[in-house]
Design an enzyme around this catalytic site. Structure first.
Site, PDB file in Angstrom:
ATOM      1  CE  LYS A  93      37.278  27.178  25.840  1.00 37.46           C
ATOM      2  NZ  LYS A  93      37.649  26.767  27.179  1.00 37.46           N
ATOM      3  N   GLY A 195      43.151  33.791  44.603  1.00 40.30           N
ATOM      4  CA  GLY A 195      41.744  34.008  44.268  1.00 40.30           C
ATOM      5  C   GLY A 195      40.964  32.795  44.697  1.00 40.30           C
ATOM      6  CB  VAL A 197      42.031  27.823  42.350  1.00 41.89           C
ATOM      7  CG1 VAL A 197      42.767  26.504  42.522  1.00 41.89           C
ATOM      8  CG2 VAL A 197      40.928  27.668  41.317  1.00 41.89           C
TER       9      VAL A 197
HETATM   10  P1  NAD Z   1      40.657  34.172  40.316  1.00 42.05           P
HETATM   11  O1  NAD Z   1      40.501  35.274  39.339  1.00 42.05           O
HETATM   12  O2  NAD Z   1      39.635  33.957  41.367  1.00 42.05           O
HETATM   13  O3  NAD Z   1      42.062  34.313  41.073  1.00 42.05           O
HETATM   14  C1  NAD Z   1      43.246  34.724  40.460  1.00 42.05           C
HETATM   15  C2  NAD Z   1      44.000  35.567  41.469  1.00 42.05           C
HETATM   16  O4  NAD Z   1      45.274  35.864  40.921  1.00 42.05           O
HETATM   17  C3  NAD Z   1      43.314  36.897  41.778  1.00 42.05           C
HETATM   18  O5  NAD Z   1      43.235  37.076  43.169  1.00 42.05           O
HETATM   19  C4  NAD Z   1      44.241  37.914  41.126  1.00 42.05           C
HETATM   20  O6  NAD Z   1      44.260  39.153  41.803  1.00 42.05           O
HETATM   21  C5  NAD Z   1      45.573  37.223  41.213  1.00 42.05           C
HETATM   22  N1  NAD Z   1      46.572  37.696  40.247  1.00 42.05           N
HETATM   23  C6  NAD Z   1      46.402  38.144  38.980  1.00 42.05           C
HETATM   24  N2  NAD Z   1      47.572  38.481  38.425  1.00 42.05           N
HETATM   25  C7  NAD Z   1      48.517  38.223  39.360  1.00 42.05           C
HETATM   26  C8  NAD Z   1      49.930  38.348  39.390  1.00 42.05           C
HETATM   27  N3  NAD Z   1      50.616  38.830  38.345  1.00 42.05           N
HETATM   28  N4  NAD Z   1      50.578  37.982  40.521  1.00 42.05           N
HETATM   29  C9  NAD Z   1      49.919  37.514  41.581  1.00 42.05           C
HETATM   30  N5  NAD Z   1      48.568  37.368  41.619  1.00 42.05           N
HETATM   31  C10 NAD Z   1      47.884  37.720  40.527  1.00 42.05           C
HETATM   32  O7  NAD Z   1      40.863  32.850  39.450  1.00 42.05           O
HETATM   33  P2  NAD Z   1      40.714  31.351  39.944  1.00 42.05           P
HETATM   34  O8  NAD Z   1      39.342  30.878  39.643  1.00 42.05           O
HETATM   35  O9  NAD Z   1      41.263  31.219  41.320  1.00 42.05           O
HETATM   36  O10 NAD Z   1      41.671  30.615  38.902  1.00 42.05           O
HETATM   37  C11 NAD Z   1      43.072  30.733  39.007  1.00 42.05           C
HETATM   38  C12 NAD Z   1      43.730  30.174  37.753  1.00 42.05           C
HETATM   39  O11 NAD Z   1      43.362  28.797  37.600  1.00 42.05           O
HETATM   40  C13 NAD Z   1      43.281  30.852  36.451  1.00 42.05           C
HETATM   41  O12 NAD Z   1      44.372  30.866  35.571  1.00 42.05           O
HETATM   42  C14 NAD Z   1      42.206  29.920  35.924  1.00 42.05           C
HETATM   43  O13 NAD Z   1      42.087  29.996  34.518  1.00 42.05           O
HETATM   44  C15 NAD Z   1      42.725  28.578  36.349  1.00 42.05           C
HETATM   45  N6  NAD Z   1      41.676  27.560  36.547  1.00 42.05           N
HETATM   46  C16 NAD Z   1      40.688  27.773  37.429  1.00 42.05           C
HETATM   47  C17 NAD Z   1      39.703  26.797  37.619  1.00 42.05           C
HETATM   48  C18 NAD Z   1      38.596  27.007  38.631  1.00 42.05           C
HETATM   49  O14 NAD Z   1      37.927  26.026  38.978  1.00 42.05           O
HETATM   50  N7  NAD Z   1      38.362  28.215  39.112  1.00 42.05           N
HETATM   51  C19 NAD Z   1      39.756  25.609  36.898  1.00 42.05           C
HETATM   52  C20 NAD Z   1      40.800  25.405  35.992  1.00 42.05           C
HETATM   53  C21 NAD Z   1      41.764  26.399  35.824  1.00 42.05           C
END
Ligand code: NAD
Length: 367
Positions: A93, A195, A197
């Site tokens: 990292k 969002g 995922v």
């Molecule tokens: P994203 O930012 O696209 O989606 C997150 C969603 O959560 C957003 O729509 C946001 O408005 C909503 N949100 C934020 N706070 C909230 C709350 N208190 N209550 C309800 N909704 C809330 O992120 P993502 O890419 O979909 O990733 C989601 C999670 O998964 C993150 O924690 C990320 O670190 C983790 N993650 C993502 C990936 C990936 O491939 N994108 C891989 C590993 C881990």
């Protein structure tokens, strides 16, 4: 033997090499450049399985000590995640010290790219908090040791569909563990955060006939997903209080804590968010005590890194999805270890990752 060597060079727990020795980090690279103001640390935790892969985070750390602690912690986490996902890559990292909104520049990112390049491929970087696709384009100008690039740069693009598929597989395995049948049809699943995922996950769940409720802090996201997938919605503040079988945190970390554990009435926790257990030891034990099956976050959300891995070896989305499907069996293995040894599932996951690394280290020693 180890203690004697440490004593001979006066390594203390507070010294940098002392800190590195706590979790056996291989290398820390401190990068500094007066011209661009870059201050960065690349942490390489373990390369037994292959080059260290993990994203770069830009954050306004209060002190260098804080930045180093984060780099050490996050790189170790990547070793476990990559090992558990069955990937032939190690854990690393990088952190850049600074405010991502104010201190970033093209020159700074390119200088950082040069530092990554100087590691000669031992560390491969990617996007993380505070770093955009645009920033990675600059890094890419200086090094080929970058993954998670957009498709127009020859990368694998958005990893979210693969991540969502892995979470879905983890959820099915959890259901299988509880009931002997992995069908999610009719199960009340709450997806917190729709969002990237979350929405793909909803699609899988609806297709299988699950009874899905969503929430998000943005009304437009809620309305769009409700309209498109015909699911129910709950106010974000009430999400822990409604009846459900499965809680799927797909927004923020630390949502499994003292407060929410008293409110949640689910039998499974399985979602994409990182670091779901606020205090791993305490809340990992607590979910076990309460009879909640916790699918370790770093296993079920490994689809993102799986997608990156395939970018390194030659990108193929179907191969990435097939590998993400393996999360199902790994989850079952973890549940088995957890039951046999009466230990929390996060600990069982750690043990499985450590066993894989140890077995490959042993193999390498004999070759
Ligand atoms: P994203 O930012 O696209 O989606 C997150 C969603 O959560 C957003 O729509 C946001 O408005 C909503 N949100 C934020 N706070 C909230 C709350 N208190 N209550 C309800 N909704 C809330 O992120 P993502 O890419 O979909 O990733 C989601 C999670 O998964 C993150 O924690 C990320 O670190 C983790 N993650 C993502 C990936 C990936 O491939 N994108 C891989 C590993 C881990």
């Amino acid at each position: 033997m180890e203690t004697m060597e440490k004593a001979a060079v006066n390594v203390t727990e507070a010294s940098v090499t002392g800190r590195m020795s706590t979790f056996n980090h291989e290398q820390l690279v401190f990068c500094q450049d007066n011209e661009t103001g870059l201050r960065s640390i690349i942490a390489i935790h373990n390369t037994t399985l292959g080059p260290a892969v993990g994203g770069t985070r830009m954050w306004a750390y209060g002190t260098e000590e804080e930045a180093m602690t984060d780099a050490l912690r996050l790189s170790r986490g990547m070793t476990y995640k990559n090992a558990l996902a069955g990937l032939n890559i190690g854990g690393g990292k990088a952190v850049i010290i600074g405010d991502a909104r104010k201190q970033k520049s093209e020159a700074l990112m390119r200088r950082f790219g040069k530092f990554v390049n100087s590691c000669g491929g031992k560390y491969i970087t990617a996007e993380d908090v505070g770093i955009s696709t645009r920033d990675m384009e600059y890094v890419r100008l200086e090094t080929k040791h970058v993954v998670g690039l957009p498709e127009y740069l020859g990368g694998s693009g958005d990893p979210s569909p693969v991540t969502a598929y892995g979470v879905y597989m983890g959820m099915k395995a959890s259901q299988k563990e509880l009931s002997g049948n992995d069908s999610l049809a009719g199960k009340k699943v709450v997806v917190q955060g729709v969002g990237h995922v979350g929405e793909y996950l909803v699609e899988h769940l609806v297709k299988e006939g699950a009874d899905v409720t969503i929430c998000d802090i943005y009304d437009d996201r809620v309305n769009a997903v409700v309209k498109k997938h015909g699911v129910k919605a709950v106010d974000a503040k009430d999400v822990y209080d409604i009846p459900m079988d499965i809680y799927s945190p797909c927004a923020l970390g630390a949502t499994i804590n003292d407060d929410t554990l008293d409110r949640l009435k689910c039998s499974i926790v399985c979602g994409a968010a990182n670091n779901q257990l606020k205090d791993e030891e305490l809340h990992g034990q607590e979910v076990l005590k309460r009879g909640i099956l916790y699918a370790p976050d770093y296993l079920v959300n490994a689809g993102g890194i799986i997608n990156c891995y395939w970018e390194i070896v030659g990108y193929n989305r179907n191969a990435a999805l097939a590998q993400a499907e393996g999360i199902y069996q790994t989850a079952l293995n973890i549940f088995q270890i957890s039951k046999t040894n009466s230990i929390p599932t996060y600990l069982a996951a750690n043990q499985l990752a450590e066993a894989r690394i140890a077995s490959i280290a042993k193999l390498k020693a004999t070759m």
